[in-house]
Scaffold this active site. Sequence first.
Site, PDB file in Angstrom:
ATOM      1  N   ARG A  84       0.517 -41.243 113.970  1.00 50.26           N
ATOM      2  CA  ARG A  84       1.891 -40.774 113.783  1.00 50.26           C
ATOM      3  C   ARG A  84       1.851 -39.388 113.143  1.00 50.26           C
ATOM      4  O   ARG A  84       1.331 -39.224 112.042  1.00 50.26           O
ATOM      5  CB  ARG A  84       2.669 -41.732 112.884  1.00 50.26           C
ATOM      6  CG  ARG A  84       4.046 -41.200 112.515  1.00 50.26           C
ATOM      7  CD  ARG A  84       4.846 -42.169 111.652  1.00 50.26           C
ATOM      8  NE  ARG A  84       6.142 -41.599 111.338  1.00 50.26           N
ATOM      9  CZ  ARG A  84       6.564 -41.287 110.116  1.00 50.26           C
ATOM     10  NH1 ARG A  84       5.811 -41.509 109.061  1.00 50.26           N
ATOM     11  NH2 ARG A  84       7.754 -40.768 109.933  1.00 50.26           N
ATOM     12  N   HIS A 129      10.737 -34.211 110.849  1.00 47.46           N
ATOM     13  CA  HIS A 129      10.273 -34.653 109.535  1.00 47.46           C
ATOM     14  C   HIS A 129      10.639 -33.561 108.508  1.00 47.46           C
ATOM     15  O   HIS A 129       9.781 -32.946 107.891  1.00 47.46           O
ATOM     16  CB  HIS A 129       8.769 -34.930 109.559  1.00 47.46           C
ATOM     17  CG  HIS A 129       8.263 -35.790 108.430  1.00 47.46           C
ATOM     18  ND1 HIS A 129       7.610 -37.001 108.620  1.00 47.46           N
ATOM     19  CD2 HIS A 129       8.308 -35.626 107.080  1.00 47.46           C
ATOM     20  CE1 HIS A 129       7.271 -37.521 107.443  1.00 47.46           C
ATOM     21  NE2 HIS A 129       7.688 -36.708 106.495  1.00 47.46           N
ATOM     22  N   GLU A 174      13.099 -40.699 107.464  1.00 46.12           N
ATOM     23  CA  GLU A 174      13.751 -40.922 106.168  1.00 46.12           C
ATOM     24  C   GLU A 174      15.014 -40.105 105.924  1.00 46.12           C
ATOM     25  O   GLU A 174      15.038 -39.219 105.060  1.00 46.12           O
ATOM     26  CB  GLU A 174      12.753 -40.660 105.035  1.00 46.12           C
ATOM     27  CG  GLU A 174      11.543 -41.556 105.077  1.00 46.12           C
ATOM     28  CD  GLU A 174      10.683 -41.483 103.822  1.00 46.12           C
ATOM     29  OE1 GLU A 174      10.929 -40.628 102.958  1.00 46.12           O
ATOM     30  OE2 GLU A 174       9.758 -42.293 103.702  1.00 46.12           O
ATOM     31  N   ASN A 314       9.293 -47.265 106.295  1.00 45.28           N
ATOM     32  CA  ASN A 314       8.428 -46.612 105.316  1.00 45.28           C
ATOM     33  C   ASN A 314       8.629 -47.305 103.980  1.00 45.28           C
ATOM     34  O   ASN A 314       9.737 -47.290 103.433  1.00 45.28           O
ATOM     35  CB  ASN A 314       8.803 -45.133 105.154  1.00 45.28           C
ATOM     36  CG  ASN A 314       8.550 -44.316 106.409  1.00 45.28           C
ATOM     37  OD1 ASN A 314       8.030 -44.830 107.408  1.00 45.28           O
ATOM     38  ND2 ASN A 314       8.906 -43.049 106.378  1.00 45.28           N
ATOM     39  N   TYR A 316       6.963 -48.189 100.000  1.00 49.45           N
ATOM     40  CA  TYR A 316       5.960 -47.943  98.972  1.00 49.45           C
ATOM     41  C   TYR A 316       6.089 -48.849  97.760  1.00 49.45           C
ATOM     42  O   TYR A 316       5.105 -49.264  97.186  1.00 49.45           O
ATOM     43  CB  TYR A 316       6.052 -46.483  98.462  1.00 49.45           C
ATOM     44  CG  TYR A 316       5.686 -45.448  99.491  1.00 49.45           C
ATOM     45  CD1 TYR A 316       6.621 -44.983 100.424  1.00 49.45           C
ATOM     46  CD2 TYR A 316       4.405 -44.931  99.546  1.00 49.45           C
ATOM     47  CE1 TYR A 316       6.276 -44.034 101.375  1.00 49.45           C
ATOM     48  CE2 TYR A 316       4.059 -43.978 100.497  1.00 49.45           C
ATOM     49  CZ  TYR A 316       4.987 -43.530 101.405  1.00 49.45           C
ATOM     50  OH  TYR A 316       4.637 -42.596 102.343  1.00 49.45           O
ATOM     51  N   GLU A 382       4.974 -45.948 107.289  1.00 50.25           N
ATOM     52  CA  GLU A 382       4.344 -45.378 106.097  1.00 50.25           C
ATOM     53  C   GLU A 382       4.180 -46.469 105.051  1.00 50.25           C
ATOM     54  O   GLU A 382       5.040 -47.344 104.923  1.00 50.25           O
ATOM     55  CB  GLU A 382       5.184 -44.247 105.462  1.00 50.25           C
ATOM     56  CG  GLU A 382       5.167 -42.952 106.211  1.00 50.25           C
ATOM     57  CD  GLU A 382       5.986 -41.853 105.528  1.00 50.25           C
ATOM     58  OE1 GLU A 382       6.115 -41.873 104.282  1.00 50.25           O
ATOM     59  OE2 GLU A 382       6.482 -40.975 106.249  1.00 50.25           O
TER      60      GLU A 382
HETATM   61  C1  PNW Z   1       7.774 -40.174 102.247  1.00 46.96           C
HETATM   62  N1  PNW Z   1      10.697 -42.253  96.912  1.00 46.96           N
HETATM   63  O1  PNW Z   1       8.712 -39.719 101.349  1.00 46.96           O
HETATM   64  C2  PNW Z   1       7.671 -39.079 103.281  1.00 46.96           C
HETATM   65  O2  PNW Z   1       8.026 -39.486 104.566  1.00 46.96           O
HETATM   66  C3  PNW Z   1       6.352 -38.381 103.277  1.00 46.96           C
HETATM   67  O3  PNW Z   1       6.497 -37.128 103.890  1.00 46.96           O
HETATM   68  C4  PNW Z   1       5.839 -38.293 101.853  1.00 46.96           C
HETATM   69  O4  PNW Z   1       4.718 -37.470 101.712  1.00 46.96           O
HETATM   70  C5  PNW Z   1       5.535 -39.712 101.404  1.00 46.96           C
HETATM   71  O5  PNW Z   1       6.640 -40.563 101.563  1.00 46.96           O
HETATM   72  C6  PNW Z   1       5.058 -39.809  99.960  1.00 46.96           C
HETATM   73  O6  PNW Z   1       6.032 -39.312  99.096  1.00 46.96           O
HETATM   74  C7  PNW Z   1       9.132 -40.440 100.264  1.00 46.96           C
HETATM   75  O7  PNW Z   1      11.126 -41.588  96.000  1.00 46.96           O
HETATM   76  C8  PNW Z   1       9.443 -39.723  99.145  1.00 46.96           C
HETATM   77  O8  PNW Z   1      10.741 -43.463  96.860  1.00 46.96           O
HETATM   78  C9  PNW Z   1       9.966 -40.327  98.038  1.00 46.96           C
HETATM   79  C10 PNW Z   1      10.178 -41.676  98.050  1.00 46.96           C
HETATM   80  C11 PNW Z   1       9.863 -42.431  99.160  1.00 46.96           C
HETATM   81  C12 PNW Z   1       9.332 -41.797 100.278  1.00 46.96           C
END
Ligand code: PNW
Length: 473
Positions: A84, A129, A174, A314, A316, A382
Amino acid sequence: IWVCRLILAVPFPEDFIFGVSTAAYQNEGAWNTSGKGPSIWDTLTHERPELILDRSNGDVADNSYNKWEEDIELLNDLGVQFYRFSIAWTRIFPDGEPINPNQEGINFYNNFLDQLTSNGILPMVTIFHWDIPESLQKMGGFMNPRIIDYYTAYAKVLFDHFGDRVKYWITINEPKQYCQEGHGEASYAPAINISGVADYLCGHNIIRAHAAVYHMYDDYYRSLYDGEVGISLSGHWFEAYTRDDEDAAERMRQFYVGWWANPIFSSEGDYPKVMKEFISKRSSQQGYPWSRLPEFTEDEINYIRGTADFFGFNHYTTFMAQNAESDDLTVSYANDHQVIFASDPTWARGASAWLSVVPWGFRKYLKWIKDTYSSPIIYVTENGFSDHGGLHDPERVQYYKQYMEALLEAIYIDEVEVKGYAPWTLMDNFEWFDGYVNRFGLYGVDFSDPNLPRKPKDSAKYYKEVIKSRRLV
Ligand code: PNW
């Protein structure tokens, strides 16, 4: 305990594909060569370096624009089935005007796609993006409804030139980060910082732009190329802090993911009911003659509903959410949703301020998506962990192991239709406002060496084993 044991022994389903993710501005470099025009990220990093933790930028980044053959070697080394990556809008239309596409930009991605596919790696291409041409931003960017035509014209060039090799398209990465945190706040370019207004305007046009591009593919390209078109939505899991916070946690999920997912993936379409109610009530208390959340017409609701072949997700981290209803009349997104959230101090933390390690939140989120949107096909586009660099990264290995375990539970126990998984990210790169301080890569990059050598971290070796054995090792 038994369930965990069993899951560790079970292979990923046969049709499940493993990949890895990157994005143009974060990796490519070559910001002003080969006909490329400036994007809002070039402008922001050059004009306001104080906003970036180490005052850095993506002028060179990983220099993937020149080292792309080496990058494909890394993908081969990992053994991924798909890759991706995103296309830089400003390499195709340097100033955004949809006339005379830049042939050098088209050639670059053509060569890249040829090499990728001849190595048997499926391309998953993000059309946008976050790096919109600067000159379109001067005209309001995604706050100007004309952007839908500009964006569609850009996407058409991609479909025309690359559609034969691209099986998966992601319209937008996002929109929550781009519109809310980049327009409502100043955490990303274009850093508009008009919360509760600019974010909703951007969101409204981004959803319409997404739908327009989906329909264009569906009407003209699907019969030729038989690809799939989706969108990547970020989502933290919001867990209720106490039993009384269940409504607040669900409201926060709706304001975060439902904002985009309800119009596209729900059976009724349109913005989530709770968003419409909360924002219009608050707007009228504030004296607005309209709701700050724009309205879709009935035709638009129907036009947008169902415009995704898959749900790109995505994910985390997780937060504990608490109801914070109050009479404060300040105009802002936070004051519209009226939820506060925080991490549990007992959770392990990544280097990014917002990242804690909570694998069970991933499983709960996947189940929630299944239940809320009638079981869409999901690709995790992601998932990753940040530290300060180094090739020995036991915390990242642990993170991936635990999150993939949660993923297997979601697939086998909760029967969620997850068809693929792409960690963020292939190699250390420009991490937006965190510059090069916080690293997410599976491969380490030595930024002090002008050749930018890439070396596998322990996590790359771990992921490689998982892909090879199709089991959690
Ligand atoms: C994503 N949060 O962004 C993006 O798609 C990527 O480009 C980035 O490098 C990656 O996650 C890591 O940050 C995010 O605050 C940025 O929760 C911030 C958040 C989540 C995703």
